[in-house]
Design an enzyme around this catalytic site. Structure first.
Site, short mmCIF file in Angstrom:
data_model
loop_
_atom_site.label_atom_id
_atom_site.label_comp_id
_atom_site.label_asym_id
_atom_site.label_seq_id
_atom_site.Cartn_x
_atom_site.Cartn_y
_atom_site.Cartn_z
CD GLU A 87 -25.02 0.72 1.88
OE1 GLU A 87 -25.82 1.59 2.28
OE2 GLU A 87 -23.79 0.74 2.14
CB ALA A 198 -29.76 11.49 38.22
CD1 TRP A 214 -23.21 6.46 44.36
CD2 TRP A 214 -23.16 7.87 42.64
NE1 TRP A 214 -21.91 6.51 43.92
CE2 TRP A 214 -21.87 7.37 42.85
CE3 TRP A 214 -23.35 8.78 41.60
CZ2 TRP A 214 -20.78 7.76 42.06
CZ3 TRP A 214 -22.28 9.15 40.83
CH2 TRP A 214 -21.01 8.64 41.06
CD GLU A 332 -22.76 12.94 32.23
OE1 GLU A 332 -22.87 12.64 33.43
OE2 GLU A 332 -22.11 12.26 31.41
CB ALA A 339 -30.92 27.76 32.99
#
Length: 601
Positions: A87, A198, A214, A332, A339
Site C-alpha cells: 500500500e 512426473a 528424464w 518430490e 502415500a
C-alpha cells in the site's frame, strides 16, 4: 495508464473484456461496477505474486490505486518480509492522484509492527474507498485494518461480504489461491504442502531398473525449479537420495533457495550425496530417534542438521516445520513416502507432469504407493482441476483439500478481554517471535524499521533494517576492496532476507574478509542496532514494555546463537538482548528484572 479489464488471475480465472457504455438500469450499472472491482482485484493478485521465487514465502500483498476515471494511478507489492508494504509503494507511485481514488487490495493489510504503515498511508493520501479481496487469515491481524480504515471515514468493501456476485466470487477465489499457504497455516498446524511428480502416459515414474532421467521435458523441469523457488523446503525420502542423488536447488542464479529435507527412518543413506553439500543450500535430515548415531555425527560434520522424532511420520514432521515458520513445502518424493503423506492428510495440492511416453514394466514404480483402497469409489477426487500444456507434456493440477474457509470472524484476544477480563493479552510468561508477520513480529531484526547508526566520520548512516546493519558490520574496517564492496552490496540489498543471504554467504565463502574481532564484537553490534530501533520508534518501545514480566524468545529453530533453537537448547541472545533493553527502559537493573539477561559493554 488505462486498465484493460480482461485480466487472467491466479488459477486461470478470466474477467471478460468490457466496453464502457451508458447503463440503462441499476443492475447494468452494478454489473459494470463489480466487473471493474473484480478486474482491479485480480490485478492486485498478479502483483502480489510477483516476488514468488525471489524471496522466501511470505504473505502476498498487492495494491492497485485507480482513479474515478478507471485509470491506474499507482501499484505496489510486498517484495519480502521486512520491506515496504504494498500500500505504501502504491501510494508513493500515485502521488496526488490518490485523492478520492479507490485502493484495491488482494488481502487486508497486516500490521505486526505497531506503526499501521499501510492504513496510515492510505488515509493520509486521501484514498476515498478501499476494496479488500479477503480479510487477513491470521487471528491477531484479522479485521484490524478494516476497522481502522472505517474508523477514519474510509469506505471499505470486502469481497463476499459487502460485494456479492458471480464475478466477485471468482475474483475472491484468486485472492484465496495466491495466499493459500498463509490460509492453510492459519487453519492448521502444517504448512501448505504440494506433491509434485512426473510420470509417463502409462503411469510410471521410472523404468523397472529405477532409471528415471528424464521422464518430463526440459520445459517441465524448468517449471519445477520455479516451484522450488516458491517453497520454504523440498522433501524427499531416502530412496530418492539413494536412487537419484538429487540437488533439489532452484537453479535460478540467485535469490531464495529452499531448505532440502530428507526423511529417513533408518539413515541408510550414502556418505556421498549432493544433498550433503550445503555450500549453496541447507539440508535437514529427519529421522527416527537413535538411528545410526555414527552417521548422524558424519552428517553434522558436513553441516547437515539432523532432527530426531520419536516416531518418524509426515504429520509430525510437517507440524515441526510449521513451528519453524514454514508456509509452503514441496514434496518430490517417491510413491511410498507420497502415500504416507497423503494418508496423513498433509498434502494439499498435486502437480502431475504427464509425458507422452510409454515405458511399461510390471515392477516399474508409480507415483503413489499403497493407500489401502480397494474400490474406485474410494479414490480421492481433485478439486479445482487445471490442465496446462508445458512443452510436450501435460500438467494436471488440483487440490486434495479445499482451501479452508476464512469467513468466520474469530474475536481477537483484545476483543475477548473487553468481554472477559480474566483473559489478558499478555498473560503468557513466554513470548516467542520469529517471522515479521507474527504477533510480535516487530521484535525481529528483519522488521521494516530503518535505523540511523553513527559512522567513523562522526556522522550518521541510514540502514534499511537492523539485519542490514548487522550483516554489513562483519566486513567493516577490513582492508580489502572486496570487503568494502560487500558492505555496499549488503547496504543496498532490497530486503533484510537478501542482506542476510549476502552476509552469510560471503562469511562462509571468504572467512578472510570477516573482521578479526567479529565473534567477540557481534553481540555489541546487535545490541546497539536493536537499542537504536526501540529508542527511535515510540510504538515499538511501548510494545516492548508491554511484555514486562514475560520471557522473550527468538523462536528460530536453526539459529542456536541468536535464537532459541529446536528444543529450547539455543542461546537466545536476541531475546536476552531485548529483555535487557526492556529493563533499561523500565529503569531496572538486570538483576532486579529477574530475567536471564546479561550486560553488554
Amino acid at each position: 495508464m488505462a486498465l484493460s479489464i480482461g485480466i487472467v488471475g491466479i488459477g486461470g480465472l478470466r474477467v471478460s473484456p468490457l466496453q464502457c457504455r451508458a447503463a440503462s438500469n441499476d443492475n447494468a450499472s452494478l454489473s459494470f461496477s463489480h466487473a471493474r472491482d473484480a478486474a482491479y482485484i485480480q490485478r492486485a493478485v498478479e502483483l502480489a505474486d510477483m516476488s514468488a521465487g525471489f524471496t522466501s514465502p511470505h504473505p502476498n500483498f498487492g495494491c492497485v490505486i485507480a482513479t474515478s476515471s478507471s485509470t491506474v494511478a499507482g501499484e505496489g507489492f510486498l517484495y519480502a518480509q521486512g520491506t515496504k508494504p504494498a500500500e505504501v509503494l502504491a501510494v508513493e507511485a500515485a502521488g496526488e492522484r490518490c485523492r478520492t481514488s479507490t485502493a484495491y487490495l488482494n488481502m487486508e493489510p497486516g500490521d505486526c509492527h505497531g506503526d499501521h504503515a499501510a492504513v496510515s498511508a492510505l488515509v493520509e493520501a486521501g484514498i476515498a474507498r478501499v476494496v479488500v479481496g479477503i480479510r487477513h487469515p491470521l487471528q491477531h491481524l484479522r479485521g484490524n485494518a478494516v476497522r481502522a480504515l472505517r474508523g477514519q471515514g474510509v469506505q471499505v468493501d470486502v469481497l463476499g461480504e459487502d460485494l456479492k456476485s458471480k464475478i466477485i466470487e471468482n475474483a475472491q477465489k484468486t485472492c484465496l489461491l495466491v495466499n493459500a499457504p498463509l490460509i492453510c497455516r492459519a487453519a492448521s498446524r502444517v504448512p501448505f504442502s504440494v506433491f509434485k511428480f512426473a510420470m509417463t502416459l502409462d503411469g510410471k515414474i521410472a523404468a523397472s531398473s529405477g532409471h528415471a532421467s528424464w521422464i518430463s521435458s526440459k520445459v517441465s523441469r524448468s517449471r519445477v525449479f520455479e516451484m522450488r523457488g516458491r517453497s520454504d523446503a523440498v522433501v524427499v525420502g531416502g530412496n530418492t537420495v539413494r536412487r537419484d542423488n538429487p540437488k533439489l536447488t532452484a537453479r535460478h542464479g540467485g535469490g531464495h533457495m529452499p531448505m532440502r529435507i530428507v526423511m529417513s527412518q533408518t539413515l541408510d543413506l550414502p556418505e556421498e550425496a549432493n544433498l550433503w553439500d550445503v555450500s549453496e543450500a541447507s539440508t535437514i535430515v529427519a529421522t527416527q530417534r537413535g538411528a545410526r548415531r555414527s552417521f548422524q555425527k558424519f552428517l553434522a560434520s558436513k553441516g547437515v542438521e539432523v532432527v530426531e522424532f520419536d516416531i518418524l511420520n509426515p504429520r509430525d514432521v510437517m507440524e515441526y516445520f510449521h513451528d519453524c515458520g514454514y508456509l509452503s513445502v514441496l514434496w518430490e518424493c517417491g510413491g511410498t513416502l507420497a502415500a504416507s503423506a497423503i494418508s496423513a492428510g498433509v498434502i494439499h495440492k498435486v502437480f502431475a507432469f504427464v509425458a507422452p511416453k510409454i515405458i511399461g514394466g510390471k515392477y516399474a514404480p508409480s507415483p503413489v504407493g499403497e493407500l489401502g483402497m480397494v474400490e474406485m469409489s474410494q479414490a480421492l477426487d481433485l478439486i479445482d482441476v487445471c490442465y496446462e500444456q508445458v512443452g510436450p507434456d501435460m500438467l494436471i493440477s488440483g487440490f486434495l483439500q479445499p482451501i479452508p474457509d476464512v469467513t468466520p470472524v474469530i474475536p481477537s484476544v483484545e476483543e475477548t478481554y473487553a468481554i472477559d477480563q480474566t483473559v489478558t493479552p499478555y498473560e503468557s510468561k513466554i513470548i516467542s517471535f520469529y517471522k515479521t508477520w507474527d504477533l510480535y513480529g516487530a521484535f525481529s531484526n528483519f522488521s521494516p524499521h530503518p535505523i540511523q547508526m553513527p559512522d567513523d566520520n562522526g556522522g550518521y548512516v541510514s540502514w534499511s533494517s537492523v539485519e542490514h546493519y548487522y550483516q554489513a558490520q562483519k566486513f567493516v574496517g577490513v582492508n580489502d576492496p572486496l570487503a568494502s564492496d560487500c558492505v555496499a552490496r549488503i547496504k543496498s540489498a532490497k530486503s533484510p532476507e537478501e542482506a542476510a543471504r549476502l552476509g552469510r554467504s560471503m562469511q562462509r565463502q571468504r572467512p578472510d574478509l570477516v573482521r578479526s574481532d567479529w565473534e567477540s564484537a557481534k553481540i555489541n553490534v546487535m545490541y546497539k542496532a536493536v537499542k537504536c530501533k526501540f529508542s527511535i520508534y515510540p510504538h515499538l518501545n511501548s510494545m516492548l514494555l508491554s511484555t514486562a514480566g514475560s520471557v522473550l524468545v527468538e523462536a528460530s529453530p536453526h539459529d542456536f546463537f541468536w535464537g532459541g533453537g529446536r528444543d529450547g537448547e539455543g542461546l537466545n541472545y536476541l531475546g536476552r538482548l531485548l529483555m535487557q533493553l526492556r529493563s533499561e527502559f523500565l529503569g531496572e537493573s538486570p538483576a532486579a528484572s529477574n530475567q536471564n539477561t546479561f550486560l553488554v559493554g
